[in-house]
Design a protein around this motif. Structure first.
Motif, PDB file in Angstrom:
ATOM      1  N   ARG A  28       0.842  -1.194   0.000  1.00 52.86           N
ATOM      2  CA  ARG A  28       0.000   0.000   0.000  1.00 52.86           C
ATOM      3  C   ARG A  28       0.882   1.251   0.000  1.00 52.86           C
ATOM      4  O   ARG A  28       0.642   2.201  -0.752  1.00 52.86           O
ATOM      5  CB  ARG A  28      -0.921   0.022   1.216  1.00 52.86           C
TER       6      ARG A  28
ATOM      7  N   ILE B  16       2.443   1.775  -3.395  1.00 51.49           N
ATOM      8  CA  ILE B  16       1.463   2.286  -4.364  1.00 51.49           C
ATOM      9  C   ILE B  16       1.335   3.797  -4.218  1.00 51.49           C
ATOM     10  O   ILE B  16       1.354   4.545  -5.207  1.00 51.49           O
ATOM     11  CB  ILE B  16       0.091   1.606  -4.177  1.00 51.49           C
TER      12      ILE B  16
ATOM     13  N   ASP C 250       4.316   5.541  -5.512  1.00 44.42           N
ATOM     14  CA  ASP C 250       4.254   5.532  -6.970  1.00 44.42           C
ATOM     15  C   ASP C 250       3.374   6.677  -7.474  1.00 44.42           C
ATOM     16  O   ASP C 250       3.716   7.375  -8.433  1.00 44.42           O
ATOM     17  CB  ASP C 250       3.697   4.182  -7.434  1.00 44.42           C
TER      18      ASP C 250
ATOM     19  N   CYS D  76       5.523  -5.448  -7.652  1.00 45.85           N
ATOM     20  CA  CYS D  76       5.397  -4.057  -8.102  1.00 45.85           C
ATOM     21  C   CYS D  76       4.903  -3.992  -9.543  1.00 45.85           C
ATOM     22  O   CYS D  76       4.036  -3.172  -9.887  1.00 45.85           O
ATOM     23  CB  CYS D  76       6.736  -3.338  -7.978  1.00 45.85           C
TER      24      CYS D  76
ATOM     25  N   LEU E 253       1.279  -4.608  -9.837  1.00 48.74           N
ATOM     26  CA  LEU E 253       0.499  -3.494  -9.302  1.00 48.74           C
ATOM     27  C   LEU E 253       0.747  -2.196 -10.070  1.00 48.74           C
ATOM     28  O   LEU E 253       0.279  -1.134  -9.651  1.00 48.74           O
ATOM     29  CB  LEU E 253       0.827  -3.291  -7.827  1.00 48.74           C
ATOM     30  N   ASN E 254       1.495  -2.278 -11.171  1.00 49.23           N
ATOM     31  CA  ASN E 254       1.843  -1.094 -11.977  1.00 49.23           C
ATOM     32  C   ASN E 254       2.582  -0.035 -11.171  1.00 49.23           C
ATOM     33  O   ASN E 254       2.415   1.174 -11.381  1.00 49.23           O
ATOM     34  CB  ASN E 254       0.604  -0.487 -12.641  1.00 49.23           C
ATOM     35  N   ILE E 255       3.414  -0.484 -10.231  1.00 47.75           N
ATOM     36  CA  ILE E 255       4.291   0.423  -9.482  1.00 47.75           C
ATOM     37  C   ILE E 255       5.581   0.573 -10.274  1.00 47.75           C
ATOM     38  O   ILE E 255       6.278  -0.400 -10.532  1.00 47.75           O
ATOM     39  CB  ILE E 255       4.599  -0.135  -8.081  1.00 47.75           C
TER      40      ILE E 255
ATOM     41  N   LEU F  79      -4.710  -5.216  -9.814  1.00 56.59           N
ATOM     42  CA  LEU F  79      -5.058  -3.816 -10.047  1.00 56.59           C
ATOM     43  C   LEU F  79      -6.370  -3.430  -9.380  1.00 56.59           C
ATOM     44  O   LEU F  79      -6.624  -2.243  -9.150  1.00 56.59           O
ATOM     45  CB  LEU F  79      -5.104  -3.522 -11.549  1.00 56.59           C
TER      46      LEU F  79
ATOM     47  N   TYR G 289      -6.892  -4.330  -6.350  1.00 56.27           N
ATOM     48  CA  TYR G 289      -6.360  -3.911  -5.048  1.00 56.27           C
ATOM     49  C   TYR G 289      -5.785  -2.507  -5.149  1.00 56.27           C
ATOM     50  O   TYR G 289      -5.973  -1.687  -4.238  1.00 56.27           O
ATOM     51  CB  TYR G 289      -5.296  -4.893  -4.553  1.00 56.27           C
ATOM     52  N   ARG G 290      -5.088  -2.205  -6.242  1.00 57.41           N
ATOM     53  CA  ARG G 290      -4.572  -0.838  -6.432  1.00 57.41           C
ATOM     54  C   ARG G 290      -5.733   0.162  -6.430  1.00 57.41           C
ATOM     55  O   ARG G 290      -5.640   1.222  -5.789  1.00 57.41           O
ATOM     56  CB  ARG G 290      -3.780  -0.742  -7.741  1.00 57.41           C
ATOM     57  N   TYR G 291      -6.812  -0.164  -7.121  1.00 60.04           N
ATOM     58  CA  TYR G 291      -7.995   0.702  -7.147  1.00 60.04           C
ATOM     59  C   TYR G 291      -8.542   0.888  -5.727  1.00 60.04           C
ATOM     60  O   TYR G 291      -8.906   2.001  -5.328  1.00 60.04           O
ATOM     61  CB  TYR G 291      -9.060   0.079  -8.052  1.00 60.04           C
TER      62      TYR G 291
ATOM     63  N   LEU H 132      -4.129   2.115 -13.797  1.00 60.80           N
ATOM     64  CA  LEU H 132      -5.109   1.059 -13.574  1.00 60.80           C
ATOM     65  C   LEU H 132      -5.393   0.244 -14.840  1.00 60.80           C
ATOM     66  O   LEU H 132      -6.301  -0.595 -14.837  1.00 60.80           O
ATOM     67  CB  LEU H 132      -6.418   1.670 -13.053  1.00 60.80           C
TER      68      LEU H 132
END
Length: 466
Positions: free
Chosen positions: A41, A44, A47, A109, A112-114, A301, A303-305, A403
């Motif tokens: 978290r 993210i 990032d 990462c 998660l697009n980090i 993603l 979870y990223r949202y 995302l």
């Protein structure tokens, strides 16, 4: 841009030392196990910080450390050696453990697009720099040597609590019960810069030094790596709120004693992810990792949202029910965005420019990602914005949100895709010929969203599917 500064306990207007290059340091992982989703978290939100700065016109130079050296588990120079603990658990060497979990961290990462920091520095690569750093502190009179270890004497640094704002008497009990106190310290908060003797006779990672064969204390690596790659004064230093009381406090003490200068202008800290027992950690309950979520059918993603709909300075409660709601919302959002994927592009209208400003304004408001996502929903339901506006705004917003809003779950190279790509390339070529470079850039992003990479050559533009 406005950011909350943990040093002043207030929201401040961000003023970089050098607007042409914002210096950003982020504390990296200790690679003895997988990162749990609470750790991630923070990464993210870091990032988002980097991408928001870039979107707002601040080029960023970001550095992250990788703690791959064995050190004691707690901030108080006590507890267990995490790297050795991992090696014993898996019957591997500490070096194998470090390599395995460094790779796993960056794989998480990626899912998660980090974005990977521009500079990633392993702690074990900086041993000579640590020694030189300690020798300078020694020459300046900030250290003492006792029982084989080099300690930093906090009494020599009067501003020791300027970040934590804590009374030193309160800090004495800020560590776990049942842990032996180091009786060789002059002050309970003095910390080790270099160990040659500790409670571990089988310490695996050791190096020669002027004080004997040993290994560095934990706090020193971030100070030395930041100085080495970013200089003596930096704009932003990031980490979790649990780093404030000891780790970042000790970093400040040793770094400012070394340089004689104020070190960090903005201290940025992210709050915890909470489960039903409190702060999420690796030592209790179900060890929640990205891989575990994926094995249960959750898109990382989503979870990223979930994370981006909360503010980084507020604790976030995790439950599978909450995640399920985030999955539903994310899937619906993505479906609505994909409806505009094949829209023809034309110059942005004033309406679109207004939405762009609102989105950037939300980011500039101490990284209010929830409001930024609300602006995206406003764009999608707008009756004034054109289909072209919506496509270009989705592309623009998603460079920060990351995302994959216009990325299909699976893209098959077929005649329809080929026709669509060739059409967009032709439009881009025409835009470039007419010197409409803004439209050409937007078309490049539209092509990229199809999972396609283009390359301009003297013979024309070529493309390939990623």
């Amino acid at each position: 841009m406005k950011l909350y500064n943990s040093l002043s306990r207030s929201i401040e207007t961000f003023e970089p030392i050098n607007p042409e290059c914002v210096t950003l340091y982020t504390c990296g992982p200790t690679v003895y196990n997988f990162a749990h989703i609470g750790n991630l978290r923070t990464y993210i939100h870091e990032d988002i910080l980097e991408k928001s700065l870039t979107a707002l016109g601040f080029p960023v130079k970001r550095v992250m450390n990788i703690t791959d050296v064995g050190h004691l588990e707690s901030d108080a120079d006590d507890g267990e050696d995490k790297m050795l603990k991992g090696a014993l658990r898996e019957n591997k060497t500490v070096w194998q453990i470090a390599e395995q979990y460094t790779e796993a961290f960056f794989e998480d990462c990626k899912r998660l697009n980090i974005q990977k920091p521009g500079i990633v520095a392993k702690a074990t690569d900086q041993i000579e720099d640590y020694i030189a750093f300690i020798q300078t502190l020694e020459t300046k009179g900030f250290t003492y040597f006792v029982n084989g270890n080099v300690y930093f004497d906090i009494s020599k640094f009067p501003e020791y609590t300027k970040l934590s704002k804590m009374n030193l008497d309160d800090l004495k009990i800020a560590h776990r019960e049942g842990v032996e106190q180091d009786t060789f310290k002059k002050n309970p908060q003095d910390f080790v810069l270099w160990f040659t003797k500790s409670k571990f006779d089988n310490q695996a990672m050791k190096w020669d030094s002027p004080w004997g064969i040993g290994y560095p204390g934990w706090h020193i690596e971030c100070s030395v790596i930041a100085l080495k790659f970013l200089g003596e004064q930096i704009d932003i230093h990031c980490g979790g709120v649990d780093h404030i009381l000891v780790h970042h406090t000790n970093e400040i003490a040793q770094t400012e004693s070394y340089t004689g200068k104020s070190w960090v202008n903005y201290w940025w800290h992210a709050e915890f992810l909470q489960d039903n027992t409190g702060k999420m950690s690796k030592s209790k309950g179900e060890f929640l990792t990205v891989s575990l979520l994926a094995s249960k059918g959750y898109n990382p993603l989503a979870y990223r949202y979930y994370v981006l709909n909360s503010h980084y300075r507020k604790q976030l409660a995790f439950s599978y029910d909450n995640l399920d709601m985030a999955v539903t919302a994310y899937d619906k959002l993505k479906k609505r965005c994909l409806a505009y994927k094949q829209s023809d592009l034309s110059p942005l209208t004033e309406v679109a420019s207004g939405y762009q400003n609102k989105f950037l304004g939300a980011l500039a408001d101490d990284l209010n990602t929830a409001n930024a996502i609300t602006v995206l929903y406003d764009v999608l339901k707008s009756t004034d914005a054109t289909a072209s506006d919506k496509l270009q705004l989705i592309l623009s917003f998603d460079r920060v949100l990351s995302l994959d809003l216009l990325k299909d779950a699976a893209v098959v190279i077929d005649a329809d895709l080929t026709e669509q790509v060739e059409k967009l390339i032709a439009q881009r070529t025409e835009a470039k010929s007419g010197k409409d470079f803004a439209k050409a850039d937007a078309l490049r992003e539209a092509i990229k969203s199809l999972g396609v990479t283009i390359k301009d050559t003297p013979q024309g533009t070529t493309w390939s599917h990623e």
